[in-house]
Design a protein around this motif. Structure first.
Motif, PDB file in Angstrom:
ATOM      1  N   LEU A   1     138.748 -22.887 -57.743  1.00 13.31           N
ATOM      2  CA  LEU A   1     138.044 -22.729 -56.183  1.00 13.31           C
ATOM      3  C   LEU A   1     138.555 -23.623 -55.341  1.00 13.31           C
ATOM      4  O   LEU A   1     138.108 -23.382 -53.899  1.00 13.31           O
ATOM      5  CB  LEU A   1     136.521 -22.840 -56.240  1.00 13.31           C
ATOM      6  N   GLY A   2     139.494 -24.705 -55.658  1.00 14.56           N
ATOM      7  CA  GLY A   2     140.109 -25.343 -54.809  1.00 14.56           C
ATOM      8  C   GLY A   2     141.389 -24.861 -54.203  1.00 14.56           C
ATOM      9  O   GLY A   2     142.121 -25.291 -53.124  1.00 14.56           O
ATOM     10  N   ARG A   3     141.640 -23.670 -54.725  1.00 14.89           N
ATOM     11  CA  ARG A   3     142.865 -22.578 -54.445  1.00 14.89           C
ATOM     12  C   ARG A   3     142.542 -21.416 -53.848  1.00 14.89           C
ATOM     13  O   ARG A   3     143.276 -20.588 -53.366  1.00 14.89           O
ATOM     14  CB  ARG A   3     143.969 -22.368 -55.711  1.00 14.89           C
ATOM     15  N   ARG A   4     141.119 -21.112 -54.011  1.00  9.87           N
ATOM     16  CA  ARG A   4     140.725 -19.853 -53.592  1.00  9.87           C
ATOM     17  C   ARG A   4     139.018 -19.860 -53.416  1.00  9.87           C
ATOM     18  O   ARG A   4     138.476 -20.066 -54.396  1.00  9.87           O
ATOM     19  CB  ARG A   4     140.895 -18.694 -54.727  1.00  9.87           C
ATOM     20  N   GLY A   5     138.638 -19.785 -52.312  1.00  8.68           N
ATOM     21  CA  GLY A   5     137.326 -20.078 -52.089  1.00  8.68           C
ATOM     22  C   GLY A   5     136.429 -18.782 -52.422  1.00  8.68           C
ATOM     23  O   GLY A   5     137.025 -17.443 -52.286  1.00  8.68           O
ATOM     24  N   ILE A   6     135.297 -19.027 -52.670  1.00 10.28           N
ATOM     25  CA  ILE A   6     134.282 -17.701 -52.783  1.00 10.28           C
ATOM     26  C   ILE A   6     133.101 -17.556 -52.305  1.00 10.28           C
ATOM     27  O   ILE A   6     132.688 -18.842 -51.797  1.00 10.28           O
ATOM     28  CB  ILE A   6     134.032 -17.485 -54.724  1.00 10.28           C
ATOM     29  N   PRO A   7     132.396 -16.599 -52.109  1.00 12.05           N
ATOM     30  CA  PRO A   7     131.042 -16.727 -51.459  1.00 12.05           C
ATOM     31  C   PRO A   7     129.922 -17.643 -52.091  1.00 12.05           C
ATOM     32  O   PRO A   7     130.274 -17.987 -53.237  1.00 12.05           O
ATOM     33  CB  PRO A   7     130.644 -15.358 -51.324  1.00 12.05           C
ATOM     34  N   LEU A   8     129.124 -18.221 -51.464  1.00 14.20           N
ATOM     35  CA  LEU A   8     127.888 -18.919 -51.974  1.00 14.20           C
ATOM     36  C   LEU A   8     128.359 -20.350 -52.440  1.00 14.20           C
ATOM     37  O   LEU A   8     127.469 -20.971 -52.738  1.00 14.20           O
ATOM     38  CB  LEU A   8     127.269 -18.085 -53.067  1.00 14.20           C
ATOM     39  N   GLN A   9     129.629 -20.593 -52.179  1.00 12.26           N
ATOM     40  CA  GLN A   9     130.028 -21.947 -52.617  1.00 12.26           C
ATOM     41  C   GLN A   9     130.883 -22.679 -51.538  1.00 12.26           C
ATOM     42  O   GLN A   9     131.874 -23.386 -51.747  1.00 12.26           O
ATOM     43  CB  GLN A   9     130.565 -22.065 -54.041  1.00 12.26           C
ATOM     44  N   SER A  10     130.568 -22.416 -50.317  1.00 13.07           N
ATOM     45  CA  SER A  10     131.492 -23.137 -49.256  1.00 13.07           C
ATOM     46  C   SER A  10     131.647 -24.663 -49.155  1.00 13.07           C
ATOM     47  O   SER A  10     132.697 -25.177 -49.057  1.00 13.07           O
ATOM     48  CB  SER A  10     130.869 -22.441 -47.920  1.00 13.07           C
ATOM     49  N   ALA A  11     130.575 -25.492 -49.664  1.00 19.64           N
ATOM     50  CA  ALA A  11     130.724 -26.575 -49.581  1.00 19.64           C
ATOM     51  C   ALA A  11     131.598 -27.078 -50.586  1.00 19.64           C
ATOM     52  O   ALA A  11     132.565 -28.067 -50.336  1.00 19.64           O
ATOM     53  CB  ALA A  11     129.361 -27.421 -49.701  1.00 19.64           C
TER      54      ALA A  11
ATOM     55  N   ARG B   1     138.358  -8.816 -50.181  1.00 20.37           N
ATOM     56  CA  ARG B   1     137.323  -7.405 -50.518  1.00 20.37           C
ATOM     57  C   ARG B   1     136.828  -7.448 -51.680  1.00 20.37           C
ATOM     58  O   ARG B   1     135.586  -7.344 -51.645  1.00 20.37           O
ATOM     59  CB  ARG B   1     138.254  -6.242 -50.091  1.00 20.37           C
ATOM     60  N   TYR B   2     137.519  -7.854 -52.686  1.00 19.26           N
ATOM     61  CA  TYR B   2     136.853  -7.613 -54.056  1.00 19.26           C
ATOM     62  C   TYR B   2     135.739  -8.730 -54.112  1.00 19.26           C
ATOM     63  O   TYR B   2     134.784  -8.635 -54.548  1.00 19.26           O
ATOM     64  CB  TYR B   2     138.190  -8.152 -55.189  1.00 19.26           C
ATOM     65  N   LEU B   3     135.937 -10.010 -53.570  1.00 23.55           N
ATOM     66  CA  LEU B   3     134.998 -10.963 -53.823  1.00 23.55           C
ATOM     67  C   LEU B   3     133.681 -10.832 -52.643  1.00 23.55           C
ATOM     68  O   LEU B   3     132.496 -11.150 -53.207  1.00 23.55           O
ATOM     69  CB  LEU B   3     135.782 -12.466 -53.246  1.00 23.55           C
ATOM     70  N   ALA B   4     134.032 -10.272 -51.753  1.00 23.29           N
ATOM     71  CA  ALA B   4     132.906  -9.880 -50.782  1.00 23.29           C
ATOM     72  C   ALA B   4     132.126  -8.813 -51.398  1.00 23.29           C
ATOM     73  O   ALA B   4     130.976  -8.729 -51.183  1.00 23.29           O
ATOM     74  CB  ALA B   4     133.388  -9.375 -49.577  1.00 23.29           C
ATOM     75  N   LYS B   5     132.718  -7.947 -52.389  1.00 17.56           N
ATOM     76  CA  LYS B   5     131.840  -6.712 -52.822  1.00 17.56           C
ATOM     77  C   LYS B   5     131.062  -7.521 -54.374  1.00 17.56           C
ATOM     78  O   LYS B   5     130.023  -6.969 -54.523  1.00 17.56           O
ATOM     79  CB  LYS B   5     132.924  -5.656 -53.286  1.00 17.56           C
ATOM     80  N   THR B   6     131.816  -8.228 -54.911  1.00 19.49           N
ATOM     81  CA  THR B   6     131.217  -8.519 -56.126  1.00 19.49           C
ATOM     82  C   THR B   6     130.820 -10.083 -56.337  1.00 19.49           C
ATOM     83  O   THR B   6     130.122 -10.578 -57.330  1.00 19.49           O
ATOM     84  CB  THR B   6     132.455  -8.663 -57.564  1.00 19.49           C
TER      85      THR B   6
ATOM     86  N   ARG C   1     141.327  -1.867 -56.698  1.00 19.48           N
ATOM     87  CA  ARG C   1     140.297  -0.810 -56.820  1.00 19.48           C
ATOM     88  C   ARG C   1     139.014  -1.056 -56.308  1.00 19.48           C
ATOM     89  O   ARG C   1     138.455   0.017 -55.877  1.00 19.48           O
ATOM     90  CB  ARG C   1     139.922  -1.322 -58.414  1.00 19.48           C
ATOM     91  N   ALA C   2     138.599  -2.349 -55.971  1.00 18.83           N
ATOM     92  CA  ALA C   2     137.562  -2.625 -55.107  1.00 18.83           C
ATOM     93  C   ALA C   2     137.772  -2.135 -53.581  1.00 18.83           C
ATOM     94  O   ALA C   2     136.835  -2.338 -52.874  1.00 18.83           O
ATOM     95  CB  ALA C   2     137.201  -4.117 -55.372  1.00 18.83           C
ATOM     96  N   ALA C   3     139.093  -2.277 -53.257  1.00 14.03           N
ATOM     97  CA  ALA C   3     139.258  -2.314 -51.737  1.00 14.03           C
ATOM     98  C   ALA C   3     138.873  -0.919 -50.970  1.00 14.03           C
ATOM     99  O   ALA C   3     138.980   0.177 -51.633  1.00 14.03           O
ATOM    100  CB  ALA C   3     140.828  -2.469 -51.419  1.00 14.03           C
TER     101      ALA C   3
ATOM    102  N   ALA D   1     147.670 -11.163 -53.741  1.00 10.47           N
ATOM    103  CA  ALA D   1     146.900 -10.171 -53.269  1.00 10.47           C
ATOM    104  C   ALA D   1     145.747 -10.608 -52.601  1.00 10.47           C
ATOM    105  O   ALA D   1     144.525 -10.369 -53.003  1.00 10.47           O
ATOM    106  CB  ALA D   1     146.407  -9.333 -54.623  1.00 10.47           C
ATOM    107  N   GLY D   2     145.991 -11.659 -51.626  1.00  6.06           N
ATOM    108  CA  GLY D   2     144.794 -12.352 -51.074  1.00  6.06           C
ATOM    109  C   GLY D   2     143.740 -11.652 -50.126  1.00  6.06           C
ATOM    110  O   GLY D   2     142.673 -11.704 -50.196  1.00  6.06           O
TER     111      GLY D   2
END
Length: 336
Positions: A142-152, A254-259, A334-336, A248-249
């Motif tokens: 997550l230091g190379r790819r941010g995900i939702p709900l863990q912004s800090a 889109r994938y992370l926004a969905k899942t 697939r998620a896009a 595939a940034g």
């Protein structure tokens, strides 16, 4: 390095730090155990001593640079020169960004990023005088790819990545024999999901595939033995997240926004009495010893082929990483 060393582990009272401290002790190293929670410190101290090694527990908040400096001096006074310093201690908040208070976001940054900076400075102050030693930074995919709900947390780990790269090149410029390396962690079955401040409606969980803390500990010990590598990738999710983001940034967004919301929560509601360790340790005098493992033992892997590939980098490691990255890119499309 000598087989018997003086090793410092921050965040030693639980999770990855706890497992790493035990593993260093099993090798015969003397281990300084740094954490806030006294109950957890008592537990890991007993485990280190049971392994036949010397333990030095110190209750300290790594965001306090003066307290860290005092702890470092105590370690050298009582155990001897520090050979290895492992930075693990962190805190976090599971929440959408706008539901995190400014003081909470600042606190996560102080511990999860500046705590590493403070400890690295204290270690370097001593190691540079002797021109030897190793510092192991425990990072995250997550230091190379941010995900939702863990912004800090993601922000702090991204900052650690930049700090590590800057410091490493400075040491190389100086031809220093002090080495710093970064271990990129996947999802790990630690107690954090039972004690991190959460504003989610359901119980927080790591995103599969999940690995046991001992997998992380083996990576840390290996990195301490071989600190010349820039970084180590521990699990399939680490490799896939890092390389999938590179190749595939936009699709991965889109994938992370969905899942990303559902994959970080179980179907069970969050316990109303769940502790939060943001300001005070969950394993303080009135808490209990959480140990190294979280509540996801049935889902966690005890081994990681990707870690082996990272340790024995070459054609096999590159191939494994590429296959995983391709799988992530396919899922994103697939998620896009």
């Amino acid at each position: 390095m000598s087989s018997k060393r003086v090793v410092v582990v921050t965040g030693a009272s639980g999770g990855i730090g706890r497992a790493a401290a035990r593993m260093f002790a099993q090798r015969g190293d003397s281990v300084a155990l740094l954490a806030r929670g006294t109950t957890g410190l008592d537990g890991v101290t007993a485990e280190v001593e049971k392994a036949g090694a010397r333990a030095l527990p110190i209750s300290v908040d790594t965001s306090d640079h003066q307290a860290v400096e005092k702890a470092a001096q105590q370690i050298e006074d009582e155990l001897g020169p520090i050979d290895v310093w492992v930075n693990v201690a962190f805190t976090s908040v599971f929440s959408p960004f706008m539901d995190i208070e400014p003081e909470e976001f600042e606190r996560v940054t102080e511990v999860t990023y500046l705590g590493f900076v403070n400890c690295t400075r204290a270690a370097l102050k001593r190691m540079q005088q002797r021109d030897r030693g190793a510092i192991v930074q425990v990072g995250s995919a997550l230091g190379r790819r941010g995900i939702p709900l863990q912004s800090a947390y993601c922000g702090a780990k991204h900052a650690l990545q930049g700090f590590h790269e800057s410091l490493r090149t400075e040491l190389m410029h100086d031809h220093s024999n002090v080495k710093v390396t970064l271990v990129q962690m996947p999802a790990v079955n630690t107690p954090q999901f039972s004690w991190v401040l959460s504003r989610l409606p359901h119980q927080a969980q790591p995103v599969p595939p999940i690995y046991q803390p001992e997998v992380a500990a083996r990576a840390i010990v290996h990195a301490a033995d071989h600190p010349n590598r820039r970084e180590y990738w521990v699990g399939a999710s680490t490799v896939g997240t890092i390389l999938g983001n590179h190749f595939a940034g936009g699709l991965l967004d889109r994938y992370l926004a969905k899942t990303g919301y559902s994959s970080q929560q179980t179907s069970e509601p969050k316990p109303k009495d769940q502790p939060a360790n943001l300001w005070e340790p969950a394993d303080g005098p009135d808490g209990h010893d959480f140990g190294a493992h979280g509540q996801f033992d049935s889902k966690a892997h005890a081994r990681s082929p990707q870690l082996w590939c990272s340790q024995h980098h070459g054609t096999l490691g590159v191939a494994a990483a590429a296959v995983t990255a391709g799988a992530v890119a396919w899922a994103a499309r697939r998620a896009a």
